[in-house]
Write a protein that holds these residues in place. Structure first.
Motif, PDB file in Angstrom:
ATOM      1  N   LYS A 131       0.765  -0.950   0.162  1.00 57.56           N
ATOM      2  CA  LYS A 131      -0.013  -0.001  -0.121  1.00 57.56           C
ATOM      3  C   LYS A 131       1.009   1.383   0.132  1.00 57.56           C
ATOM      4  CE  LYS A 131      -3.787  -2.332   2.443  1.00 57.56           C
ATOM      5  NZ  LYS A 131      -3.103  -3.574   2.411  1.00 57.56           N
ATOM      6  N   ALA A 132       0.324   2.461  -0.365  1.00 60.21           N
ATOM      7  CA  ALA A 132       0.984   3.830  -0.193  1.00 60.21           C
ATOM      8  C   ALA A 132       1.570   3.952   0.941  1.00 60.21           C
ATOM      9  CB  ALA A 132       0.019   4.973  -0.619  1.00 60.21           C
ATOM     10  N   GLU A 133       1.138   3.604   2.197  1.00 67.18           N
ATOM     11  CA  GLU A 133       1.616   4.096   3.550  1.00 67.18           C
ATOM     12  C   GLU A 133       2.735   2.992   3.716  1.00 67.18           C
ATOM     13  OE1 GLU A 133      -2.719   1.967   4.220  1.00 67.18           O
ATOM     14  OE2 GLU A 133      -1.633   3.260   2.626  1.00 67.18           O
ATOM     15  N   ASP A 134       2.973   2.107   2.899  1.00 63.82           N
ATOM     16  CA  ASP A 134       4.144   1.149   3.138  1.00 63.82           C
ATOM     17  C   ASP A 134       5.270   1.620   2.843  1.00 63.82           C
ATOM     18  OD1 ASP A 134       2.466  -1.048   4.363  1.00 63.82           O
ATOM     19  OD2 ASP A 134       2.062  -1.797   2.271  1.00 63.82           O
ATOM     20  N   GLU A 135       5.439   2.982   2.198  1.00 62.34           N
ATOM     21  CA  GLU A 135       6.843   3.492   1.547  1.00 62.34           C
ATOM     22  C   GLU A 135       7.581   3.904   3.011  1.00 62.34           C
ATOM     23  OE1 GLU A 135       7.237   5.966  -2.090  1.00 62.34           O
ATOM     24  OE2 GLU A 135       7.058   7.641  -0.536  1.00 62.34           O
ATOM     25  N   ASN A 136       8.520   3.409   3.219  1.00 59.99           N
ATOM     26  CA  ASN A 136       9.373   3.311   4.530  1.00 59.99           C
ATOM     27  C   ASN A 136      10.423   2.795   4.609  1.00 59.99           C
ATOM     28  OD1 ASN A 136       9.181   5.054   6.945  1.00 59.99           O
ATOM     29  ND2 ASN A 136       6.953   4.589   7.306  1.00 59.99           N
ATOM     30  N   GLU A 137      11.286   2.899   5.632  1.00 59.26           N
ATOM     31  CA  GLU A 137      12.547   2.093   5.946  1.00 59.26           C
ATOM     32  C   GLU A 137      12.220   1.052   7.033  1.00 59.26           C
ATOM     33  OE1 GLU A 137      15.644   4.664   7.115  1.00 59.26           O
ATOM     34  OE2 GLU A 137      15.815   5.711   4.991  1.00 59.26           O
ATOM     35  N   TYR A 138      12.832   0.140   6.717  1.00 58.73           N
ATOM     36  CA  TYR A 138      12.690  -1.127   7.659  1.00 58.73           C
ATOM     37  C   TYR A 138      14.107  -1.708   8.088  1.00 58.73           C
ATOM     38  CZ  TYR A 138       7.813  -0.853   5.578  1.00 58.73           C
ATOM     39  OH  TYR A 138       6.738  -0.248   5.267  1.00 58.73           O
ATOM     40  N   ALA A 139      14.108  -2.187   9.500  1.00 60.39           N
ATOM     41  CA  ALA A 139      15.454  -2.801   9.848  1.00 60.39           C
ATOM     42  C   ALA A 139      14.979  -4.028  10.599  1.00 60.39           C
ATOM     43  CB  ALA A 139      15.772  -1.547  11.010  1.00 60.39           C
ATOM     44  N   PHE A 140      15.921  -4.846  10.476  1.00 57.88           N
ATOM     45  CA  PHE A 140      15.968  -6.210  10.895  1.00 57.88           C
ATOM     46  C   PHE A 140      16.477  -6.653  12.399  1.00 57.88           C
ATOM     47  CE2 PHE A 140      17.261 -10.837  10.631  1.00 57.88           C
ATOM     48  CZ  PHE A 140      15.970 -11.497  10.696  1.00 57.88           C
ATOM     49  N   ARG A 141      16.127  -7.122  13.144  1.00 55.86           N
ATOM     50  CA  ARG A 141      16.335  -7.350  14.565  1.00 55.86           C
ATOM     51  C   ARG A 141      16.698  -8.699  15.013  1.00 55.86           C
ATOM     52  NH1 ARG A 141      17.211  -4.691  19.472  1.00 55.86           N
ATOM     53  NH2 ARG A 141      16.549  -5.868  21.261  1.00 55.86           N
ATOM     54  N   VAL A 142      17.576  -9.347  15.627  1.00 58.32           N
ATOM     55  CA  VAL A 142      18.109 -10.545  16.095  1.00 58.32           C
ATOM     56  C   VAL A 142      18.069 -10.572  17.701  1.00 58.32           C
ATOM     57  CG1 VAL A 142      19.538 -12.470  15.954  1.00 58.32           C
ATOM     58  CG2 VAL A 142      18.889 -11.211  13.781  1.00 58.32           C
ATOM     59  N   GLU A 143      17.529 -11.501  18.296  1.00 56.53           N
ATOM     60  CA  GLU A 143      17.747 -11.715  19.545  1.00 56.53           C
ATOM     61  C   GLU A 143      17.940 -13.171  19.952  1.00 56.53           C
ATOM     62  OE1 GLU A 143      14.095 -10.779  21.729  1.00 56.53           O
ATOM     63  OE2 GLU A 143      13.836  -8.733  20.765  1.00 56.53           O
ATOM     64  N   GLY A 144      19.443 -13.066  20.541  1.00 53.54           N
ATOM     65  CA  GLY A 144      19.897 -14.401  21.015  1.00 53.54           C
ATOM     66  C   GLY A 144      20.034 -14.562  22.196  1.00 53.54           C
ATOM     67  N   GLN A 145      21.013 -15.327  22.799  1.00 51.99           N
ATOM     68  CA  GLN A 145      21.205 -15.704  24.154  1.00 51.99           C
ATOM     69  C   GLN A 145      21.739 -14.052  24.863  1.00 51.99           C
ATOM     70  OE1 GLN A 145      21.114 -18.431  25.906  1.00 51.99           O
ATOM     71  NE2 GLN A 145      20.084 -19.171  24.072  1.00 51.99           N
TER      72      GLN A 145
END
Length: 449
Positions: A131-145
């Motif tokens: 959708k038009a509102e999806d125009e944005n920046e995105y980050a990936f997050r990882v959670e380990g021990q």
């Protein structure tokens, strides 16, 4: 041939190396942990994705994490706003069990990681129904021990594009030009198809065939080879891009640089005393300069009409007969045209087709005819000449008719006498003799008593 292959191979290898270096610099980052090791990293390829509303977008990425963070417990995709990527901005959460995603939480169930086995370090994800509102920046997050977790600093940007991008270079009549139409190719499951069309003035749309098609990882480019004509000026050219049932379109108005032949419109023969009207015109883009008129003849100049599209001279005289030249300037080029004007006298008055042309002799004029007699006016002299001519012609006709009639009558009588019997009578004092004379068909005379 071998030398050319070596050069081509080196060129391709250099481009690949340059692409890898640029990709690594622009889309990869590391997070330095307390132990000084750079084990947290992520790479997006490409770092920007152009998506079409209603279709999907593929985020292609890989990541690494330190040995101490194993096993990974959770992963997230976070929507960033104003350069900040807060944890509460998560649009996707996945809980990991034995390195497999076993539980996913999304708002619309439209986000999916393509590789559930995180030990393969593949974070590629597909987003559906953009959708038009999806125009944005995105980050990936990882959670380990604990405390081994991080939100990767590099982000991937999604750009929404709802129409193709057209590139049209400057166009000149008769000179080939390359027109390009580029469309997003964000979703492998729906490859685009591009159709070119053109609509000229007063005509319907005409489909055109493209000449070159280039497909990249995230872009579909079609190139059209066009030879412009003057008819294509102000025409509309467009490209339609179809993704299955979804179609996006773009169109542009063409501007073609062209010039046609300079023309002078008007009658080349003008009656003495009437008005001379000439128009100097040329069709071009961009427009030509104002016309300048020149005159080649006995008159000195054309009064005050030397810098106008229309030239008009009232009460034309024989001195206005000559050559009229119009000149214009088009993009530093001089255009010109000429017309020869003849001036004639009123034929209803003199019955003489008298004309004045540059360097031409004049016939007997109306003034000369008026001065030829002192007893009558010009009109009466002309009328007398006409009446005498008519009388002479009438009498001549009667005379010729009479002669012809007499000849025909004589011939007719002569032919009749050949077959007619003539009777001749002779008498003397003693005897009365009757002679009968006949003519046969051959004209021989026979006499009977």
């Amino acid at each position: 041939m071998f030398k050319m292959q070596i050069i081509s191979s080196c060129t391709i290898l250099s481009m690949l190396v340059f692409n890898i270096l640029c990709t690594g610099i622009s889309s990869r980052s590391s997070v330095i942990q307390g132990d000084g090791k750079e084990d947290w990293s992520i790479t997006f390829n490409p770092p920007e994705i152009t998506a079409v509303p209603g279709l999907c977008a593929l985020i292609s990425c890989t990541f690494t994490y330190p040995e101490a963070a194993k096993p990974i417990n959770n992963v997230q995709w976070i929507e960033c706003k104003n350069g900040k990527c807060p944890n509460q901005g998560s649009i996707f959460k996945g809980k990991v069990s034995t390195q497999q995603l076993e539980e996913k939480e999304t708002e619309t169930e439209r986000i999916k990681m393509l590789e559930p086995d995180l030990t393969k370090n593949n974070c590629s994800t597909i987003m559906k129904d953009i959708k038009a509102e999806d125009e944005n920046e995105y980050a990936f997050r990882v959670e380990g021990q604990k405390p081994q977790k991080t939100t990767y600093n590099p982000t991937v940007k999604i750009i929404i594009q709802d129409e193709p991008i057209m590139d049209i270079p400057p166009l000149r009549e008769g000179v080939e030009a390359n027109l390009t139409c580029s469309a997003p190719f964000p979703c492998p499951e729906t490859p685009p198809e591009i159709t070119w069309w053109i609509k000229t003035r007063g005509e319907n749309n005409t489909n055109l065939e493209d000449d070159i098609t280039l497909i990249t990882r995230n872009l579909y480019i079609s190139t059209l080879l066009l030879t412009p004509t003057s008819k294509m000026h102000n025409a509309t050219v467009g490209c339609d891009v179809s993704y299955g049932d979804k179609t996006i379109s773009a169109s542009r108005t063409l501007e073609v640089t062209y010039v046609q032949t300079l023309r002078i419109l008007g009658d080349g023969t003008v009656m003495e005393g009437d008005t001379l009207r000439l128009t100097c015109t040329v069709e071009s883009h961009p427009p030509s300069s104002d016309p300048v008129w020149r005159f080649i003849g006995t008159a000195d100049k054309i009064r005050n009409y030397t810098s106008a599209e229309n030239l008009m001279i009232t009460n034309v005289r024989k001195e206005h007969a000559g050559i009229y030249v119009c000149e214009m300037t088009y993009m530093m080029e001089t255009l010109n045209a000429s017309i020869t004007i003849n001036v004639i006298r009123d034929t209803n008055e003199s019955k003489i087709n008298e004309s004045f042309t540059p360097g031409g002799g004049n016939l007997l004029g109306k003034d000369d005819l008026l001065n030829s007699t002192n007893t009558t006016s010009g009109k009466e002299a002309i009328q007398m000449q006409v009446n005498i001519g008519m009388i002479i012609g009438f009498l001549s006709g009667i005379s010729v008719s009479a002669v012809i009639f007499s000849v025909v009558l004589c011939c007719h009588e002569s032919w009749q006498s050949r077959d007619k019997m003539h009777e001749v009578m002779a008498t003397d004092t003693d005897t009365e003799v009757i002679l009968e004379v006949f003519y046969d068909q051959q004209g021989h005379q026979k006499v009977y008593y």
